[in-house]
Every structure is written in structure tokens, then in C-alpha cells.
Design an enzyme around this catalytic site. Sequence first.
Site, PDB file in Angstrom:
ATOM      1  N   CYS A 225       0.896  -1.327  -0.044  1.00 27.20           N
ATOM      2  CA  CYS A 225      -0.142   0.141   0.009  1.00 27.20           C
ATOM      3  C   CYS A 225       0.914   1.151  -0.003  1.00 27.20           C
ATOM      4  CB  CYS A 225      -0.938   0.100   1.272  1.00 27.20           C
ATOM      5  SG  CYS A 225      -2.031  -1.367   1.239  1.00 27.20           S
TER       6      CYS A 225
ATOM      7  N   CYS B 142      -3.238   8.713   5.985  1.00 27.02           N
ATOM      8  CA  CYS B 142      -1.896   8.756   6.682  1.00 27.02           C
ATOM      9  C   CYS B 142      -1.970   9.048   8.162  1.00 27.02           C
ATOM     10  CB  CYS B 142      -0.969   9.753   6.120  1.00 27.02           C
ATOM     11  SG  CYS B 142      -1.102  10.027   4.274  1.00 27.02           S
TER      12      CYS B 142
HETATM   13  S1  FES Z   1       1.037   6.954   3.261  1.00 31.45           S
HETATM   14 FE1  FES Z   1      -0.125   6.752   1.597  1.00 31.45          FE
HETATM   15  S2  FES Z   1      -0.518   8.784   0.994  1.00 31.45           S
HETATM   16 FE2  FES Z   1       0.386   8.956   3.006  1.00 31.45          FE
END
Ligand code: FES
Lengths: 404, 127
Positions: free
Chosen positions: B37, B106
Site C-alpha cells: 500500500c 496517513c
Molecule cells: S501513506 Fe499513503 S499517501 Fe500518505
Amino acid sequence: MTMPIYLDYASTTPVDPVVADKMMECLTTSGKFGNPASRSHVFGWEAESAVEEARADVASIMGADPREIVWTSGATEANNLAIKGCAHFNVRRGKHIVTSRIEHKAVLDTCRQLEREGFELTYLDPDASGLIQPEMVSEAIRQDTTVVSIMHVNNELGTRNDIASIGKVCRDRKIFFHVDAAQSAGKTPIDVEEMNVDMMSFSAHKLYGPKGIGALYVRRKPRVRIEAQIHGGGHERGMRSGTLATHQIVGMGEAFRLGREMLGSETDRITRLRHRLWTGVADMEEVYLNGSAQQSVPGIINISFAFVEGESLIMALRDLAVSSGSACTSASLEPSYVLRALGLNDEMAHSSIRFSIGRYTTEEQIDDTIKKVRRAVGKLRELSPLWDMFKDGIDLNQVEWSAH
Amino acid sequence: MAYSDKVIDHYENPRNVGKLDDTSKFVGTGMVGAPACGDVMRLQIQVDSDGVIEDAKFKTYGCGSAIASSSLLTEWVKGKNINDAEQIKNTEIAQELALPPVKIHCSVLAEDAIKAAVRDVRGKQGI
Ligand code: FES
Ligand SMILES: Cc1ncc(COP(=O)(O)O)c(C=O)c1O
């Protein structure tokens, strides 16, 4: 604010000042502002002759006849015109088209549209180095295939396909062959005869010309016929109507003339810069070149810095204008489809940076870049739990992640 | 993407980067996210016998906003009881750092990380 070092020439290039001067001569009353289609007065004739001179300059970069050049608004429109135009014109022969997974969106989205209209598409996977091999094309061709569209140079990797061999496959099977050459004109030699190309797309702004202008090469012998996508006054032999943008066309012509002249010297210079950049970072641990080391243009180099996330790397490299293979936003957690098609896992795709070197890149800029990259990668690895785990000998593929 | 000054500050000078001894029963570890991810956050807390957080460390693989969220969080939780620490909401982090909508996840990651770390240390202590 001091401007970052520009290393994004594959995205676009600044207009060469020589080109800009020549464009400026086609705008105001003292210049060639006339409509090139006006046959009844000198304003039109002057503009027409400027357009025809540019047409010859563009044609000569690929060894074509000027009458085989159709002006478009860019490579996106050229790709649309070639693929849709040829597929539609030949629809009675068949409805199967072959392309690759690593084409530019201008090709892929055009193909998606044709799928919606009932065409069948085959999307070829590249090999691990990002190349489409002639055998792959040969195996994909069917009885009802009418068009093959394969790019010359890939915009993310810089890999250069063997267009001549793919062209031969298509010619032998009497299938129309389109090539997106947006990234290759002026970067590597092109010859539409030797390469057996039927249609080829070009863009001015990748070669120090203006944005908003491009061209499609359409072969005359044997004749390739395409359906127009934009209808109107019948300009460009009916293939693309619309008043010709003299200043844009003149800019593209001059840019391509310069590009052809400088091809040899620029290739040598940029090859040295690429080598300098790569050797400057390659001795760090876990640094990988994406694409092909042998079969590519020197100006594009795509590197994965494992265990460092791309967007934070871009942020650490704020003094550099580069592109990232990662697009981690909540809207799309998708790494680049090109890198995925190479078989890179998501982490490596997220960790990649495309550096593209061009006409105004200097050795000092490359040295500066190397320093900044080394510092940023070092810092981010210190911050990276994945780097910790790697250093502790943990296999990240065995870890159970809580994907979110 | 334009970053806020606070994100840039935490990103340039991240607080409390590091690792605590995971074998200690006073240390709780929260590891959230996945490399695929594009974000992995490891947050560790060290508590005293009353459950007050004495020390906190993080390492984050992720974008600048993820790094800043975890750095900020380590500052916030130090000195807090774990019961209070696990109440911290991602919206507070997002607000403090002025995160744009696409970067909210985040801060969610940071909230998940502290919750996981508290759960871990509770488990170890049997409370
Ligand atoms: S961790 Fe994926 S955009 Fe910030
Ligand atoms: C391979 C390739 N094809 C097509 C395009 C689109 O060109 P244009 O911007 O001229 O439409 C680009 C550039 O973005 C490209 O790199």
C-alpha cells in the site's frame, strides 16, 4: 525561491530559443499571420510556404515524404486518429487489435474506447526488461487482426522496442502497424521504410518545440487509409480539419530540424550523463535499474531505491524535478501500471524514480543530483521500518501485513 | 502536492526516530500498513508500572504526511497514560498538520498504530 534542477524532460521540454524566435515571426502584422489555406493572396501563400517547409523538416526526421505528414494537436490526437481511424476504416476486414500494456494512456484509453464499440483487444505483456518482442506480436495476430500499435520508446522506462522487426511481422501478415514515437524522435534514429511502419505519432513538446502540436505519419505506398476523427473544411487531405496553426507548426518544424541535426552529438553527451548518474548511485545497497540497460534511449533512466517510499523520496528531493512511479493517495493506491507490467512488486514500484536528462542538463547538475539522492535515500532508510527488517534478515514477503 | 509548514518541519526533523526493546514487557509495538500500500508505520511505546508512557519511538515507510503524523504522535503520547493515548483521534492529527483530504488516511494509520501499540503492551502485562 531557487528553481529545482529539471530532470523531467520525458514529461516535457522547454522550447529552444531558436524555435521560439521562429514562432514569433508567424503571429503579428509584420509576420506570417495569414491563413495557410487562403489561396487568393500573399498572406496565405507566405503562411502556406512556412507550413510546407515545416512539413518537410518533420518528414525528414523519419525519412518520409512530406505529403505523408498530417498535423495534429499532439501525440495524443495522432494516436487517436491512427488507431480509431484505421480500425474503423478496416472494420469489414476484422475487429481485432494488438497493443501492449505499457503504452501511453493516449493509446490505452483509445483502445478501451474501441473495446466499448465492440472491437477485441490483445494487450501484450512486456518481458522483464520492458520490451515487446516481435514473436509476442506474431503470436497475438489473428485472422481478423487489422491494426498493431506498439510504442517505439517507453516514456517511463526509456526502453526501445525493435520496431523494424515488429514492422516486418506486420507487413508479412498485411496488418497495419502504428507506432507511438512521441519519446523517440530526435532521441534515436527513425526510418519508416526500414522499420515497415504504416502510421507514426509525434509530439513537438518532447523535442524542444511548443506544446499543442504534433503530427501523424500516414504511409502513401502502399496506401494506408484512415477515417477522419475531426470533420470540417477538409484540411490535411480530409484526415484532420481545422485551420492550421502556423506558429505551432513552424515551431515543430524547426524543433525537429534541430533535433535531427543534434541527434548524434546529443546522444553521446546524454549517454555520458546517464552513465555518470547511474554509477553515482548504483553502489548504494538495494538500488535497481528498471527496464533494459542495453536497449534504451540514454535520456530516460528509471531507478528503484528499495525500502524507500516514492512520494517521501520526491519530497526529500524537492530540489529536483523528477517523476515518481508511485501514486499513493487515498484516491488511488496504484503504483505505475508500466512498472507493474514488468512484474515489479508494489514496493519496488512505489520506490522508483524516473530521471530524464535533456538538452540543458549539465554535468554539475548530475553531480548535484547524485549527492541529493544519496543523502535522501540514506535519511529515509534510517526512517524506514522495512529497512530495519531487511537489515535484520527478515523476509518481508513472509510478514503478515495488516493491509488497510 | 504542497505540504504545510508543520508537515515539512516534522519531515525534515522527525522526532523520536528509533526502536525500543520489543522483548521487554513494558514495551508495546504497533505495526500497521503494508508495503504494497506504500505505507508501513511502526510505533513503539515504553510504559511504567502505572501505564504512563515514558518513551515513544517510530519508524515509518510512507509519504511525508505519514512520517509527520507518526512523528507528531510520538510527541503527543509521551507522558500520557495509555488509556488517554489510545483516545487520540486521527482528526486531531490531521488538523494539527493541516493535511489535505487525500492525506487523511496517513493520519488514520497513526491512530491505528497507537491503538495497536497500547493493545500490545496491555497484552504483555495481562491488563
Ligand atoms: S501513506 Fe499513503 S499517501 Fe500518505
Ligand atoms: C509515449 C507518449 N505518447 C503520447 C504522449 C502524449 O503526447 P501529447 O502531450 O503531445 O499529446 C506522450 C507524452 O505525454 C508520451 O510520452
